[in-house]
Scaffold this motif. Structure first.
Motif, short mmCIF file in Angstrom:
data_model
loop_
_atom_site.label_atom_id
_atom_site.label_comp_id
_atom_site.label_asym_id
_atom_site.label_seq_id
_atom_site.Cartn_x
_atom_site.Cartn_y
_atom_site.Cartn_z
N GLU B 35 -11.87 5.11 2.79
CA GLU B 35 -11.44 3.29 2.89
C GLU B 35 -11.04 3.97 4.26
O GLU B 35 -10.31 4.86 4.71
CB GLU B 35 -9.54 3.91 2.14
CG GLU B 35 -9.67 2.51 2.29
CD GLU B 35 -7.86 2.71 0.91
OE1 GLU B 35 -7.38 2.83 1.10
OE2 GLU B 35 -8.02 2.99 -0.22
N GLY B 37 -8.33 3.41 8.46
CA GLY B 37 -7.56 3.12 8.69
C GLY B 37 -6.40 3.59 8.22
O GLY B 37 -5.24 2.17 7.37
N ALA B 46 -9.47 7.68 8.41
CA ALA B 46 -10.31 7.04 6.50
C ALA B 46 -10.33 8.52 5.72
O ALA B 46 -9.11 9.17 6.13
CB ALA B 46 -11.86 7.13 7.26
N ASP B 153 -13.69 3.29 13.81
CA ASP B 153 -12.22 3.02 13.69
C ASP B 153 -11.41 3.29 14.88
O ASP B 153 -10.87 2.37 15.50
CB ASP B 153 -11.33 3.25 12.47
CG ASP B 153 -9.57 2.75 11.88
OD1 ASP B 153 -10.37 1.48 12.29
OD2 ASP B 153 -8.86 2.67 12.11
N ARG B 240 -11.82 -3.18 6.07
CA ARG B 240 -10.57 -2.78 6.66
C ARG B 240 -9.89 -3.65 8.12
O ARG B 240 -8.81 -4.56 7.64
CB ARG B 240 -10.48 -2.06 7.97
CG ARG B 240 -9.25 -1.97 8.73
CD ARG B 240 -9.36 -0.13 9.00
NE ARG B 240 -8.68 0.19 10.35
CZ ARG B 240 -7.50 -0.28 10.79
NH1 ARG B 240 -6.85 -1.14 9.59
NH2 ARG B 240 -6.92 -0.19 11.95
N TYR B 241 -10.90 -5.14 8.51
CA TYR B 241 -11.31 -5.67 9.38
C TYR B 241 -10.84 -7.08 8.87
O TYR B 241 -9.92 -7.78 8.81
CB TYR B 241 -11.65 -5.84 10.26
CG TYR B 241 -11.34 -3.84 11.24
CD1 TYR B 241 -10.20 -4.28 12.17
CD2 TYR B 241 -12.04 -3.10 11.19
CE1 TYR B 241 -10.28 -3.30 13.44
CE2 TYR B 241 -11.91 -2.00 12.37
CZ TYR B 241 -11.22 -2.20 12.79
OH TYR B 241 -10.32 -1.46 13.56
N THR B 244 -7.18 -6.68 7.00
CA THR B 244 -5.61 -7.79 8.50
C THR B 244 -6.30 -9.21 8.43
O THR B 244 -5.05 -9.27 8.84
CB THR B 244 -6.14 -6.18 8.99
OG1 THR B 244 -7.78 -6.32 9.22
CG2 THR B 244 -5.02 -5.03 9.99
#
Lengths: 231, 281
Positions: B35, B37, B46, B153, B240-241, B244
């Motif tokens: 995972e 962020g 991470a 990241d 992650r991105y 978000t």
């Protein structure tokens, strides 16, 4: 402004972003005729060049950048300014708008003061010099400072300053945006709170399309006063 | 050493069908989950779960290198600290750096030195922190794999991610990704880290003995595994991105104080409460 919320493709370091005949732009590197992404970011192509717009990262000063700094330390003829960069940034007394006597720096700027200034020069080992020899440059009094992701400053400013103009006009706040991701705002409490929220929306949704409309809707919904800026 | 004496001499780490103690085949990885962020204060972070390993990685920088005499006027430093929590192993580990963790920190920082574009940030340092929360053999590989995601990241420019996996020999068979028992009672363990796009090796160690042929086989297994890990790393970053973005679009913007006819005192209180909310997020 349709397709609001759709995102542009995200590339990861080492990802191939172009072949032969494509020039590597910022955020990329070429190896063996291929172009690869050098950092995490959003792909942007145009005119035979491919580049990667970073999503996160540190602010790296360039000559001419307008930045907002906070005085960290003082010498007899200079101030040391924190401009959110990985390098110390001195402001020499001769680059200030005042005639400063040797050893009298504290009379003009003190530790903790915020200033609006420009990056005068950056050399190859990244030694920085700041200047306040500009109409815009000044000591910032009152208001508040807001830190955002430095890589998202262009989105906060918008195309030809459209986003910033929108937020300014609809909240009536005075806003300065530094290239280093520091923003200074001043105005009525409620207006400033709204402007801060609006800027945070931009910071968080930087990849989304149609951001200006989202921000306009947000400000309208929450009854931004739309007062003209105080002169 | 006591626990070794209780192990029956005839214990087989791998049986005649090629099945290992935990049911894996010779070329199988333990389950891996990455995972990106996960930490708010770090520039990049991470978290990885790799079999029984649980490792956090945080990246700061490029930032001013301290102490000053370490600064390199031509390039950035890549510094790493690998640390095991006292509770990460079955017997309490004495906290603080020891011979092993100093060595691992050194080799991991050297592995990343090979991929980071250091020349872009003279006089700075990129600091990588690897915290092992739970260990079960292969923590350096897990830590390195997580740290690569954390570096990306953080937006640090680099040639490619780095992925890492160990291979070793148990019961005379060359196997991928040894677990704790296989590491303790096997014949050899050989961790390596690879730049997946080019196949460059940026970390290579060996504990025990392998013949040339066995080593070739181990390297082949590790290279194959790093390609799989590379996909998981990229997937973690993409997730992650996109997460978000999806989250943001689902949530409506937080309500600011609605005030048109309130008294100024009420407005102030509202404003303070508003700032309080901001701070707690």
């Amino acid at each position: 402004m349709e397709g609001r919320g759709s995102a542009r493709p995200i590339v990861i370091p080492g990802e191939a972003v172009g072949g032969r005949g494509v020039r590597p732009g910022p955020g990329t590197y070429s190896e063996g005729g291929q172009v690869y992404a050098a950092h995490l970011g959003v792909l942007s192509e145009g005119e035979g060049t491919v580049s990667v717009v970073p999503l996160r990262g540190q602010y790296l000063p360039e000559p001419g950048d307008a930045v907002i700094g906070v005085i960290e330390d003082m010498g007899a003829s200079h101030w040391l300014v924190d401009i959110n960069a990985p390098y110390p940034a001195p402001l020499h007394a001769t680059e200030s708008p005042w005639r400063v006597e040797f050893g009298d720096t504290a009379r003009y700027l003190n530790v903790g003061d915020a200033i609006m200034c420009h990056v005068l020069s950056v050399d190859e080992i990244k030694r920085i010099q700041l200047t306040m020899q500009d109409r815009e440059a000044r000591r910032l009094e009152g208001g508040q400072l807001l830190d955002i992701e430095p890589m998202k400053v262009p989105r906060v400013i918008g195309k030809e300053g459209s986003m910033l103009a929108l937020i300014r006009d609809m909240t009536g706040c005075r806003i300065y945006v530094g290239q280093n991701g520091r923003i200074w705002l001043d105005g009525e409490d409620r207006d400033t709170a709204l402007a801060v929220r609006a800027i945070k929306i931009v910071d968080e949704r930087a990849q989304a399309v149609g951001l200006t409309e989202t921000v306009r809707e947000f400000l309208e919904r929450h009854g931004a006063s739309g007062r003209p800026r105080p002169a | 050493m006591e626990d070794i004496e209780h192990i029956p001499k005839e214990l087989k780490l791998i049986d005649s069908d090629g099945v290992r103690l935990d049911g894996r085949k010779f070329d199988e990885l333990r389950p891996v989950r990455i995972e990106a962020g996960v930490l708010g204060r770090a520039d990049g972070s991470a978290y990885i779960e790799w079999g029984g390993n649980k490792v956090l990685a945080a990246v700061y920088g490029p930032r001013e290198a301290h102490p000053r005499h370490l600064q390199d006027p031509a390039r950035a430093l890549v510094q790493c600290r690998y640390n095991m929590a006292p509770f990460s192993v079955s017997d309490r580990k004495r906290p603080g750096p020891d011979r092993r963790s100093v060595e691992i920190s050194k080799i991991i920082s050297e592995a990343f030195s090979a991929v980071v574009f250091k020349e872009q940030f003279p006089r700075t340092s990129v600091d990588i922190f690897i915290e092992v929360l739970q260990a079960e053999a292969g923590t350096r590989c897990a830590g390195l794999t997580a740290a690569a995601v954390a570096l990306a990241d953080a937006g640090v420019p680099m040639r490619d991610l780095v992925a890492s996996c160990a291979s070793g020999k148990i019961g005379g068979v060359v196997c991928l990704d040894l677990n704790k028992d296989e590491d303790n009672f096997g014949e050899a363990d050989c961790p390596m880290a690879i730049v997946p796009r080019t196949g460059e090796i940026v970390l290579l160690q060996m504990d025990g003995h392998l013949t040339y042929d066995e080593f070739q086989k181990a390297m082949g297994l590790s290279i194959g595994a790093t390609q799989r890990l590379y996909e998981m790393q990229r997937d973690a970053l993409r997730r992650r991105y996109s997460v978000t973005l999806d989250e943001i679009l689902r949530e409506s913007p937080p309500e600011p104080p609605m005030a048109t006819s309130e008294t100024s005192a009420e407005l102030d209180a509202d404003f303070d409460a508003d700032l309080g909310r901001e701070g707690s997020r």
